[in-house]
Scaffold this motif. Structure first.
Motif, short mmCIF file in Angstrom:
data_model
loop_
_atom_site.label_atom_id
_atom_site.label_comp_id
_atom_site.label_asym_id
_atom_site.label_seq_id
_atom_site.Cartn_x
_atom_site.Cartn_y
_atom_site.Cartn_z
N SER A 93 0.70 -1.16 0.01
CA SER A 93 -0.05 -0.20 -0.19
C SER A 93 0.76 1.19 -0.22
O SER A 93 0.55 2.15 -0.81
N LEU A 94 1.89 1.40 0.78
CA LEU A 94 2.86 2.30 0.88
C LEU A 94 3.38 2.68 -0.38
O LEU A 94 3.46 3.72 -1.17
N VAL A 95 3.99 1.40 -1.00
CA VAL A 95 4.56 1.61 -2.35
C VAL A 95 3.60 2.08 -3.38
O VAL A 95 4.05 2.95 -4.53
N ILE A 96 2.37 1.83 -3.48
CA ILE A 96 1.26 2.12 -4.56
C ILE A 96 1.07 3.66 -4.29
O ILE A 96 0.98 4.50 -5.15
N ASP A 97 1.08 4.13 -2.95
CA ASP A 97 0.85 5.50 -2.61
C ASP A 97 1.95 6.41 -3.11
O ASP A 97 1.76 7.63 -3.25
N ASP A 98 3.18 5.97 -2.98
CA ASP A 98 4.38 6.61 -3.10
C ASP A 98 5.39 5.79 -3.95
O ASP A 98 6.34 5.31 -3.22
N PRO A 99 5.28 5.58 -5.08
CA PRO A 99 6.05 4.60 -5.78
C PRO A 99 7.46 5.35 -5.63
O PRO A 99 8.40 4.27 -5.84
N ASP A 100 7.80 6.47 -5.79
CA ASP A 100 9.28 6.84 -5.67
C ASP A 100 9.99 6.33 -4.32
O ASP A 100 11.10 5.95 -4.36
N GLY A 101 9.11 6.11 -3.22
CA GLY A 101 9.86 5.24 -2.10
C GLY A 101 9.69 3.81 -1.88
O GLY A 101 10.14 3.22 -0.89
N ALA A 102 9.48 3.18 -3.34
CA ALA A 102 9.21 1.89 -3.33
C ALA A 102 10.39 1.18 -2.53
O ALA A 102 10.21 0.22 -1.59
#
Lengths: 200, 200, 200, 200
Positions: free
Chosen positions: B164-173
DNA sequence: AATGAATGAGGATTCATTCAT
DNA sequence: GATGAATGAATCCTCATTCAT
């Protein structure tokens, strides 16, 4: 006023909604809800202008209930660990006690019709959580690289997991609650020489 | 023939379903799906007898895709940490690459119409996970009291959070992926001497 | 195509609409119409997406019918009086022959839901009328001060009056038709020497 | 008491009805009307037992208003032309001053729920009109073949036309009023040697 | 007498599914 | 096998009317 719009009836509808939505999903007809609430079909729409508004009200109602459960007698002056444990226990206990409401909130969050007002309600709880995360970090307890927000996510994820486990297996409630907190604490606290820092 | 004619058409419907369900939820009409798939309304029902069956097929299709992504070139002989890390990375990467499918699976799991056959599909993945948990515990790595099943739950919960975090903020993947694994590892591995302190 | 969307069915719905609207007004339920048309309730909405769209279609259909009746074999080369008489007779006859449609058009015009597209349809007929009014005036037949538009209004008003009379008393049809035309002609043509008398 | 208490409230409801019906049509909900009248929803039904009764009352109220406007200070002794002109002017002026009421009357007349009592109200006005037509004919002014009733229809038709024109283009009010009367007069009076001119 | 909450029948519209072509 | 027209049960919501306060 001829008759005041009864608060009791409003609550009956909200509670019936939780029950019915939990069993049939958000696609349950409004007539099922009015029936379960013991009011006429039309009455529901005097209290909630549309089904979407009803769902939002259900969401807000449950969220307020959670906030009350979690933050009542919150030991604001206590140490970080105690405060975190308070939140943890209260939330898990709430979930165990209200499996239907818990389920319904999950479905509503996935639903896509939440108003920004409804979303804003969470901000309160979240703010408190992040305040906690912040003092947690300021005391050097947090593993490095963990932001307040991130810590909040971890707490949330493990809370949800724990609630689900408790609901599926109520007899293990206390065990899951303790284990979950242990995993959480170990997961987010810094590891080396922890003992010096953790004196509370 | 047991199988209807065109495998391509079947896949088109499945893929369209994922797209449409992700955008409109499971309550999207079948006609939207047939439209998105470029087939006639009636055609959909030649491949899937009912909408429920379609949803189940979507679920199974995605789950199989995940299994393929996660377990392909699985380093079965490597150490526990490497294997866990493999699963972790593969799953998070899959989620990042398939946000729609990820969302749809969540909704289907909450939906309440999954057949037992569909639920059984997970068993495979789960078995592998629990095998991993088991060898994890056998090597004395696990914090005491953590069952295989429980470890699986933790992995799962933190995976979902990370996706979920990655989807919301792909740059922080990449960061989320690493942090998540760190939290997971610290959370479930034993802490040599700290047990005493953590007793509450 | 599996089955082409039957033109016959579309017409059946339009005709049923006229019958039902004439009897029950525009507030007649769509189910009455589908019933009268011999199709399922849902079928109506495959041909007309909303009730409003249906009403507009009914309007356009009737207007086209009127235009056909009025302007078919229109003696475009004939004298003004002949041409006017043609329109007059044809319109009155149409109204006498289609009282239900006539009534429904009146109600639709008062209704307030006509699309601009529907309103535009009248423009055609009106244009023809005003062309007639123009040549009428150019030949010095018109009483002074009467604009083309105004003459159109008078024609229309007396036509409507005549149709109503004919519908209420079909036996007097021919008489009303002739009388009406006489009133119209006298009303809008210049009165050579009568001006003196008419000075008010 | 036979009459409910407040005549003022009754009038407020009637006036609100005209406003609301003019804007939304007769299908406007009674709650809109009570709201616009500043009374409670239930109050409306203490003054008018049903919506149909309200519509009839609105109709009668407007018709009485028209009658008052048209026949107050009616020059009963004056010549036919003056009397006709009086009626003409008063009616057109009334329509120009009350476009909403004018519109509502039209809709009610098409509506189909008028009681015979309501219809009877017109009789009064009509009687006066036909009395006028009668003396008009008795003085040999009328074109032959025109019955009293018929003349009434023509007056009515051209009045309605004129009111509509005036409402659409208030600046042209006086002109339309005079033109209309001229058309009417020319239309229904005998033309001395018409036959020569009208050779068709 | 006034209020407005409560009612529930009714109405427009949707949509999964069937079936004629 | 594919198509899409046809179906009608199901659903959300409206609103005239009733009645407790």
């Amino acid at each position: 006023m001829a008759r005041p719009k009864s608060e009791a009836k409003r609550n009956a509808i909200l509670e019936a909604s939780v029950r019915v939505f939990a069993k049939e999903g958000l696609r349950a007809p409004t007539s099922s809800i009015s029936g379960a609430a013991g009011v006429a079909e039309g009455t529901l729409f005097r209290y909630f202008p549309t089904k979407d508004a009803l769902v939002n009200a259900v969401y807000q109602d449950i969220k307020a209930d959670i906030a009350g459960a979690v933050f009542s007698s919150f030991p604001r002056k206590a140490g970080v660990r105690t405060r975190l444990r308070h939140i943890w226990n209260r939330y898990v206990d709430w979930g165990a006690a209200h499996p239907a409401a818990h389920r319904v909130v999950s479905e509503i969050e996935l639903w896509g019709g939440l108003t920004s007002e409804s979303r804003a309600l969470d901000a309160g709880n979240l703010a408190e959580l992040q305040a906690l995360a912040q003092s947690f970090r300021e005391q050097g307890l947090a593993a490095k690289d963990l932001s307040d927000e991130y810590i909040g996510s971890v707490i949330n994820a493990l809370e949800e997991m724990t609630v689900s486990l408790v609901i599926d297996d109520p007899d293990g409630a206390e065990r899951y609650r303790d284990l979950g907190f242990q995993v959480l604490w170990n997961g987010i606290t810094a590891r080396p020489r922890l003992r010096d820092l953790v004196s509370e």
